[in-house]
Design an enzyme around this catalytic site. Structure first.
Site, PDB file in Angstrom:
ATOM      1  N   GLY B  70       3.257  -8.472   5.207  1.00  0.00           N
ATOM      2  CA  GLY B  70       1.848  -8.192   4.931  1.00  0.00           C
ATOM      3  C   GLY B  70       1.615  -7.214   3.801  1.00  0.00           C
ATOM      4  O   GLY B  70       2.332  -7.189   2.807  1.00  0.00           O
ATOM      5  N   SER B  71       0.617  -6.392   3.997  1.00  0.00           N
ATOM      6  CA  SER B  71       0.073  -5.540   2.944  1.00  0.00           C
ATOM      7  C   SER B  71       1.083  -4.552   2.368  1.00  0.00           C
ATOM      8  O   SER B  71       2.000  -4.094   3.039  1.00  0.00           O
ATOM      9  CB  SER B  71      -1.104  -4.761   3.517  1.00  0.00           C
ATOM     10  OG  SER B  71      -1.441  -3.681   2.690  1.00  0.00           O
TER      11      SER B  71
END
Lengths: 429, 143
Positions: B70-71
């Protein structure tokens, strides 16, 4: 074994000042953790240097609790506070916390706004460009093919590697702030040719031709391949900037995809053989009607009530064409009473949208075009929101988890319809 | 009395990437963890909607996980969790990424990776685990 050049030794020893010494110290710890053997030079760094909510500043109040303290102690993970030098390369600040004009609507206090303004001024004073967007490639920072970069923002990273052929890992806040000072980043991962080759072959059996379909395809692939590299072939079309922006963002949130190849489309995949570069294919993944349906269901897992309070568009930040589309769909109409519409974009694109009259059309209909942030980043939705409608798989992945609200995922048209009627009527056709 | 005084541990070896020694109960997931958007850094709790550990806290635990996803806010979220006093006591992961490496470094939690055996075949949630990030040694006492 990590080897340093004479210049890197000089920085690490303190001969280039305290900031370079501490930045190199962090980068050396990081490079050793990765198992990197050297650094590459980079002149294109995108991060979120020094910016901090009051909460973070308060953690360091004994050391001053200001921008400089946060930069030293948090960004550089240093044990002391010192001056940060003015940056000499192409350093930019990605998305931030709030719109510089519509911050009240986003629910921020005057104190929080003052704090953000102070950080922005401090950033600018260091010669860091305040692009304030997750799409720097739409706001004047488009890396050249093969350029070594150090970027944060997973959706920008995957775009940089895959579509532009730039080279970056998904860097973090600390490594980008250190790289702005040193112009160095570990030579590991996507900086190296062999790391950029495909792992999995994805055969697409259903037509994928707009951001809704591209978002679902990305979301499906990311969950399966996680951080590995998919090579996509088959019924893909209209793979333009906007579609690839949504595809990559989705794959980088359900998984950790940092690079993909689209056979015949992206620059390092003129054909399937080149994309795999002689590596064996780890798995073949099919994306057909059943996979598409399941993905749609997963994305709508938090949708219950069809009464929509809020529609958010612009994740990743809207391109001018997307604002144009929204303006066209809203022209002469009025939003449902009790349903809000916020469209997020960069300052750069908003200026263009304003000049073309789109911002006013959207405003007349009752919507707002905002910059700098998004609902997930700001953790801000219109007051009283229980149900949101989204056209971004990435935002759908994050926003309901952050805010504890229900979410619907559909096409841009489904979302605009929900804004106009207050009802969710999206379905998979 | 610590677990290490009770019985002979199972020992696995890897590459220590963040120095220090910590001993605590294990929290294990074969899934990857999303940092920003997947973790509440003030509580040290997993919040990702469909994650198998959703609602559970890693504060003070030896966190064994597949890797990071993810981020790019991954490192900052774990860094925040350290400032909030709810970081994992130690980290063990198998898939190396820039996010996981940087996150471990700034969390200052003893961390080991590149194991000689599959750590998921040895360590389960609730086991007592001692992580030596200097030597790359992990000792496990089954619960």
């Amino acid at each position: 074994m990590l080897r340093l050049t004479p210049e890197e030794e000089a920085m690490a020893s303190g001969a280039r000042g305290k900031a370079a010494e501490k930045a190199m110290d962090l980068l050396i710890r990081y490079a050793k953790a990765l198992g990197a053997e050297r650094f590459v030079e980079t002149n294109n760094v995108a991060g979120v240097p020094g910016s901090a909510h009051q909460w973070l500043k308060d953690q360091y109040k004994d050391d001053g609790g200001d921008y400089r303290t946060v930069f030293c102690k948090f960004d550089l993970d240093a044990d002391e506070v010192f001056d940060i030098p003015v940056m000499t390369g192409n350093a930019c600040h990605l998305q931030g916390g709030m719109d510089p004009e519509l911050w009240r609507e986003q629910g921020y206090s005057p104190e929080a706004f003052e704090n953000a303004q102070g950080d922005e001024k401090a950033t600018a004073a260091l010669n860091i460009r305040n692009l304030k967007t997750c799409t720097p490639y739409l706001a004047g920072n488009e890396p050249a093919f093969g350029e070594h970069c150090a970027w944060m923002e997973s959706s920008a990273v995957v775009y940089c590697n895959s579509v532009l052929g730039g080279r970056t890992n998904t860097e973090g806040r600390e490594s980008t702030s250190a790289a702005m000072i040193t112009h160095r980043i570990p030579d590991w991962g996507f900086h190296r040719d062999e790391f950029r080759l495909g792992d999995h072959l994805v055969e697409v059996d259903v037509p994928v031709n707009n951001i809704f379909e591209w978002g679902m395809l990305g979301y499906y692939i990311g969950e399966i391949v996680q951080e590995e590299i998919p090579v996509i072939d088959g019924a893909i079309s209209n793979a333009g900037l906007i579609e690839l922006k949504h595809f990559g963002a989705a794959a980088a949130s359900s998984g950790g995809v940092e690079m993909y190849h689209l056979v015949g489309v992206t620059p390092e995949a003129p054909n399937s053989e080149k994309a795999f570069g002689g590596k064996s294919i780890k798995s073949r993944i099919r994306y057909g009607a059943e996979e598409r349906r399941k993905t749609y269901e997963n994305l709508n897992i938090r949708g219950q009530s069809t009464d929509v309070d809020y529609v958010m568009l612009g994740c990743p930040h809207a391109a001018i064409e997307q604002i144009e589309e929204a303006a066209r769909l809203l022209d002469g109409k009025q939003l449902n009473d009790g349903t809000a519409l916020w469209i997020f974009t960069s300052r750069y694109v908003r200026t263009e949208a304003q000049a073309r009259g789109y911002v006013d059309i959207i405003k007349k209909a009752g919507g707002l075009v905002m910059t700098d942030t998004c609902s997930a980043i700001a953790q801000s939705v219109p007051k009283g929101t229980n149900v949101v409608a989204l056209d971004s798989a990435k935002q759908t992945h994050y926003l309901p988890a952050f805010m504890g609200i229900e979410a619907w995922f559909g096409t841009t048209q489904d979302c605009i319809n929900a804004a106009l009627t207050g009802k969710w009527r999206g379905e998979l056709t | 009395m610590t677990a290490s005084q009770l019985s002979e541990p199972i020992v696995i070896r890897g590459r220590g990437i963040v120095p220090g020694v910590a001993e605590a109960e294990a929290l294990v997931t074969r899934e990857t963890i999303s940092g920003w958007g997947g973790v509440n850094p003030i509580k040290g709790e997993i919040i990702e909607t469909r994650h198998e550990l959703v609602g559970q806290s890693f504060a003070g635990k030896v966190l064994l996980f597949r890797g990071a996803k993810g981020s790019s806010g991954w490192s900052a979220i774990f860094h925040f969790s350290r400032l909030a006093g709810v970081a994992p006591a130690a980290m063990l992961f198998v898939d190396m990424t820039a996010k996981a490496a940087l996150g471990a470094v700034v969390t200052h939690a003893p961390t080991v990776t590149d194991f000689d055996v599959d750590p998921f075949s040895v360590i389960a949630t609730g086991d007592r685990v001692r992580v030596d990030g200097d030597k790359g040694i992990v000792e496990v006492w089954k619960k």
